[in-house]
Design an enzyme around this catalytic site. Structure first.
Site, PDB file in Angstrom:
ATOM      1  N   HIS A 239       0.801  -1.141   0.082  1.00 47.91           N
ATOM      2  CA  HIS A 239       0.000  -0.067  -0.117  1.00 47.91           C
ATOM      3  C   HIS A 239       0.765   1.152  -0.028  1.00 47.91           C
ATOM      4  O   HIS A 239       0.540   2.191  -0.770  1.00 47.91           O
ATOM      5  CB  HIS A 239      -0.970  -0.050   1.243  1.00 47.91           C
TER       6      HIS A 239
HETATM    7  C1  BDR Z   1      -1.042   0.485   6.086  1.00 51.03           C
HETATM    8  O1  BDR Z   1      -0.974  -0.015   7.310  1.00 51.03           O
HETATM    9  C2  BDR Z   1       0.224  -0.378   7.638  1.00 51.03           C
HETATM   10  O2  BDR Z   1       0.124  -1.999   7.789  1.00 51.03           O
HETATM   11  C3  BDR Z   1       1.241  -0.214   6.251  1.00 51.03           C
HETATM   12  O3  BDR Z   1       2.483   0.164   6.440  1.00 51.03           O
HETATM   13  C4  BDR Z   1       0.163   0.689   5.542  1.00 51.03           C
HETATM   14  O4  BDR Z   1       0.657   1.843   5.773  1.00 51.03           O
HETATM   15  C5  BDR Z   1      -2.051  -0.518   5.344  1.00 51.03           C
HETATM   16  O5  BDR Z   1      -3.322  -0.531   6.059  1.00 51.03           O
END
Ligand code: BDR
Ligand code: CA
Length: 312
Positions: A239
């Site tokens: 993400h």
């Molecule tokens: C987000 O939460 C974290 O686990 C990751 O770094 C990303 O920013 C995804 O939900």
């Protein structure tokens, strides 16, 4: 051509790490600061990781002292998702530099003034530092050109049924940012998922030889093995990396401007980003919500990143 000044606010974090690598491979960006916040793992780890990453890549930037806990919500992390130390057990060399003497919110304010209206902010973790800065410095909203955030979802959540992790950790901060009036691009779970990668696609890029390959290989395997073996997902959406790509080249991204709020009260849907996709509220859009990004161009950006680290 003048450079694009940017402050990266993050909670590294396996996918934050790849996003920082991508940003640093774009010399047209001027990374003014990498500010850590508690999130994926505790502040002790995210802050050390931010410092060590800046050192490893060799970026001349500030690393402000960030928030160790959310504004109001209790401090909750996702250690199991990011592995030991936040980097899937990978140990970066100790940093030679130290933290900036100033707090992250003061660094942000100072850099916004210095950039005279041109500063952009990318958030890859809970938005606590940015919310503190906006509260402490009311004039700041006039000085930030744009915020691009990995936050939220217009669909289902990954932490409770409705909430994405970064919004869920600090929903009050998210709501302060959404209501600030600053142009904001929300790269949420559903939009980012249009750039999901199979293991074959991911490894073909992240295992290409370069000076960062020991880290990219480790992190890519950690993420994809967790997603497929533990969570039984067919592919991996990184993400923070998709978000950074959309920030660097907005032409790969398709956004829908929507009125959006972050739920701060409900016990069922705390942290939900309530996106008025069908414009039924009649309220003016305040957030550009990512609907899709061009996967082929995203992959090309990642390949170019690896080439850059081979040459530099
Ligand atoms: C987000 O939460 C974290 O686990 C990751 O770094 C990303 O920013 C995804 O939900
Ligand atoms: Ca993150």
């Amino acid at each position: 051509m003048s450079k694009r000044p940017v402050v990266i606010d993050c909670d590294p974090g396996v996918d934050d790490t790849l996003a920082i690598f991508l940003a640093a491979s774009h010399p047209e960006l001027e990374i003014r600061a990498i500010n850590p916040v508690a999130g994926n793992v505790g502040y002790e780890s995210t802050s050390q990781n931010a410092l060590r990453l800046a050192d490893l890549i060799g970026i001349d930037c500030r690393v402000g002292r960030g928030a160790e806990e959310p504004l109001i919500a209790p401090c909750r992390t996702a250690g199991a998702i990011h592995g030991k130390g936040g980097l899937g057990g990978y140990e970066l060399p100790e940093a030679k530099r130290d933290f900036d003497p100033d707090y992250a919110w003061d660094v942000l304010w100072q850099e916004a003034r210095r950039a005279e209206g041109e500063l952009e902010v990318v958030t890859l973790g809970p938005m606590t530092n940015l919310a503190i800065a906006l509260t402490r410095y009311p004039e700041l909203k006039k000085l930030i050109k744009k915020i691009t955030s990995m936050v939220g979802t217009a669909g289902q959540g990954n932490t409770n049924v409705y909430a994405e992790f970064n919004a869920w950790v600090d929903p009050h901060a998210c709501e302060i940012v959404f209501q600030s009036g600053i142009p904001i691009a929300m790269c949420g779970l559903d939009g980012n998922d249009t750039c999901t990668l199979s293991g074959e696609e991911l490894y073909a890029i992240m295992e290409r030889p370069s000076r960062i390959t020991p880290v990219t290989r480790h992190v890519a395997h950690f993420i994809h093995e967790r997603n497929t073996l533990q969570w039984h997902l067919p592919s991996s959406t990184i993400h923070d990396l998709v978000t950074m790509a959309c920030f660097i080249d907005p032409s790969i991204a398709t956004y829908e401007p929507c009125y959006t709020t972050c739920e701060t009260r409900s016990s069922i849907s705390a942290g939900q980003t309530v996106v008025d996709l069908y414009h039924v509220s009649g309220k003016a859009p305040n957030v550009d919500v990512l609907r899709c990004a061009d996967k082929e161009r995203f992959k090309a950006m990642l390949s170019e990143m690896m080439d850059w680290y081979t040459a530099h």
